[in-house]
Design a protein around this motif. Structure first.
Motif, PDB file in Angstrom:
ATOM      1  N   UNK A 148       0.816  -1.215   0.000  1.00 12.61           N
ATOM      2  CA  UNK A 148       0.000   0.000   0.000  1.00 12.61           C
ATOM      3  C   UNK A 148       0.849   1.264   0.000  1.00 12.61           C
ATOM      4  N   UNK A 149       2.042   1.188   0.551  1.00 14.00           N
ATOM      5  CA  UNK A 149       2.913   2.359   0.572  1.00 14.00           C
ATOM      6  C   UNK A 149       3.290   2.850  -0.809  1.00 14.00           C
ATOM      7  N   UNK A 150       3.232   1.987  -1.813  1.00 13.14           N
ATOM      8  CA  UNK A 150       3.562   2.379  -3.180  1.00 13.14           C
ATOM      9  C   UNK A 150       2.343   2.813  -3.991  1.00 13.14           C
ATOM     10  N   UNK A 151       1.151   2.626  -3.436  1.00 17.85           N
ATOM     11  CA  UNK A 151      -0.071   2.961  -4.173  1.00 17.85           C
ATOM     12  C   UNK A 151      -0.497   4.375  -3.821  1.00 17.85           C
ATOM     13  N   UNK A 152       0.231   5.342  -4.315  1.00 15.80           N
ATOM     14  CA  UNK A 152      -0.026   6.737  -3.977  1.00 15.80           C
ATOM     15  C   UNK A 152      -1.382   7.183  -4.524  1.00 15.80           C
ATOM     16  N   UNK A 153      -2.049   8.031  -3.756  1.00 17.07           N
ATOM     17  CA  UNK A 153      -3.331   8.567  -4.191  1.00 17.07           C
ATOM     18  C   UNK A 153      -4.507   7.664  -3.933  1.00 17.07           C
ATOM     19  N   UNK A 154      -4.314   6.570  -3.200  1.00 19.52           N
ATOM     20  CA  UNK A 154      -5.422   5.660  -2.903  1.00 19.52           C
ATOM     21  C   UNK A 154      -5.842   5.831  -1.452  1.00 19.52           C
ATOM     22  N   UNK A 155      -7.143   5.866  -1.209  1.00 25.14           N
ATOM     23  CA  UNK A 155      -7.681   6.005   0.142  1.00 25.14           C
ATOM     24  C   UNK A 155      -8.408   4.721   0.521  1.00 25.14           C
TER      25      UNK A 155
ATOM     26  N   UNK B  23      -6.227  12.292   4.594  1.00 22.56           N
ATOM     27  CA  UNK B  23      -5.002  13.098   4.498  1.00 22.56           C
ATOM     28  C   UNK B  23      -3.773  12.249   4.188  1.00 22.56           C
ATOM     29  N   UNK B  24      -3.989  10.977   3.854  1.00 19.79           N
ATOM     30  CA  UNK B  24      -2.889  10.141   3.400  1.00 19.79           C
ATOM     31  C   UNK B  24      -2.127   9.404   4.474  1.00 19.79           C
TER      32      UNK B  24
END
Length: 321
Positions: free
Chosen positions: A101-108, A174-175
């Motif tokens: 999940x740390x590499x899946x930027x922009x996902x909530x 907020x990420x």
């Protein structure tokens, strides 16, 4: 999600009846579905693509979290909330998805993890951890854990859960990857005992605790009380159709219509003369990777290169094994 749960959801929303009229959204349709399950011809005993009801069905052990991540990639304006059991957290697929999940930027994605202490056959690994170690475990894999204990369903517990949910939602938006851990009792609302043997809080409640209600009068009575405890008259009318808040929820939800953030339509048909399935897929991936509009999500060891695929163009090679 269990296959039976997905079948019922498909029945409630009338999606199943559109394809299989014998399973229409009324009492007769539910009766036929109940009698046919799990050997429903054409649907299978587990969740399959042949079972309609939503853009994301789940049902394959370990797939809940990576499927939710895939949905979040396709709809970045949404917070996706998968519900994961502590037994499913022991699968390698889920373990890989936590770290990826740390590499899946922009996902909530806001996972709600049910820690009731048991997997299918015995105590779960997460259930053996106290709150301090549970928070440390999630911190070690890159997530903040918000833990709520629910054992009696009191108003105070509901208030605490709502507060924790708001906290987790705000952090997710907020990420800040956050998991809401719900510590509860295995088999809550299920039959408490059977034949003098305790069922509640044991793995005996995992699937079918009442083994013979057709022939056992006491079990049939327990089954009747169990089902009545969900107050079906508030959810369905005398014809078996949804009513009240359930009907309103079904009317608002558009199944199989999750808005797409990007087009997944290929600009060219699959290669007709491909030597193998692998070469056909490879060619398709390469064409889309060149345009930068294709994301390949795998819940296995290849998750780490997912964000790199669209950016780099060439399809990476997987390491042996």
């Amino acid at each position: 999600m269990p296959a039976w749960s997905s079948s019922r959801r498909s029945w409630v929303t009338a999606e199943l009846g559109k394809l299989r009229p014998e399973f229409g959204p009324d009492a007769d349709g539910l009766r036929r579905l109940s009698r046919a399950f799990p050997d429903v011809e054409g649907l299978g005993a587990e969740v399959t693509p042949a079972l309609p009801a939503g853009a994301l069905l789940g049902g394959r052990l370990g797939g809940c979290l990576p499927f939710a991540q895939g949905v979040a990639l396709d709809a970045p304006d949404r917070v996706v909330e998968p519900v994961i059991g502590d037994g499913e957290c022991e699968t390698p697929t889920t373990a890989a998805a936590w770290r990826a999940h740390g590499d899946l930027t922009g996902t909530a994605v806001l996972p709600v993890v049910h820690v009731n202490g048991f997997r299918m056959g015995g105590p779960s690994l997460l259930g053996r951890l106290d709150d301090v170690r549970l928070r440390a475990y999630f911190a070690g894999i890159g997530w903040r854990a918000v833990i709520v204990h629910v054992t009696a369903g009191s108003q105070a517990e509901h208030t605490a859960f709502h507060a924790a949910l708001r906290d987790a939602l705000e952090a997710t938006v907020v990420g800040r990857p956050t998991a809401l851990v719900l510590r509860c009792v295995k088999g809550w609302t299920d039959p408490v005992t059977l034949g003098g043997q305790t069922l509640i809080g044991t793995p005996a409640l995992h699937k079918t605790p009442l083994t013979n209600p057709r022939a056992d009068v006491d079990q049939l009575s327990q089954l009747d009380d169990w089902l009545a405890s969900y107050r079906p008259s508030q959810l369905f009318d005398t014809r078996g159709r949804s009513r009240g808040p359930l009907a309103e929820a079904v009317a608002r939800v558009r199944w199989c219509a999750l808005p797409r953030a990007r087009s997944a339509t290929p600009d060219a048909p699959p290669e007709p003369n491909a030597a193998s399935f692998t070469s056909a897929v490879t060619g398709t991936v390469r064409r889309h990777a060149g345009r930068g509009d294709f994301l390949l999500l795998s819940a296995d060891c290849l998750l780490w290169w997912l964000p790199r695929c669209a950016a780099s163009g060439p399809v990476p090679r997987a390491a042996p094994g």
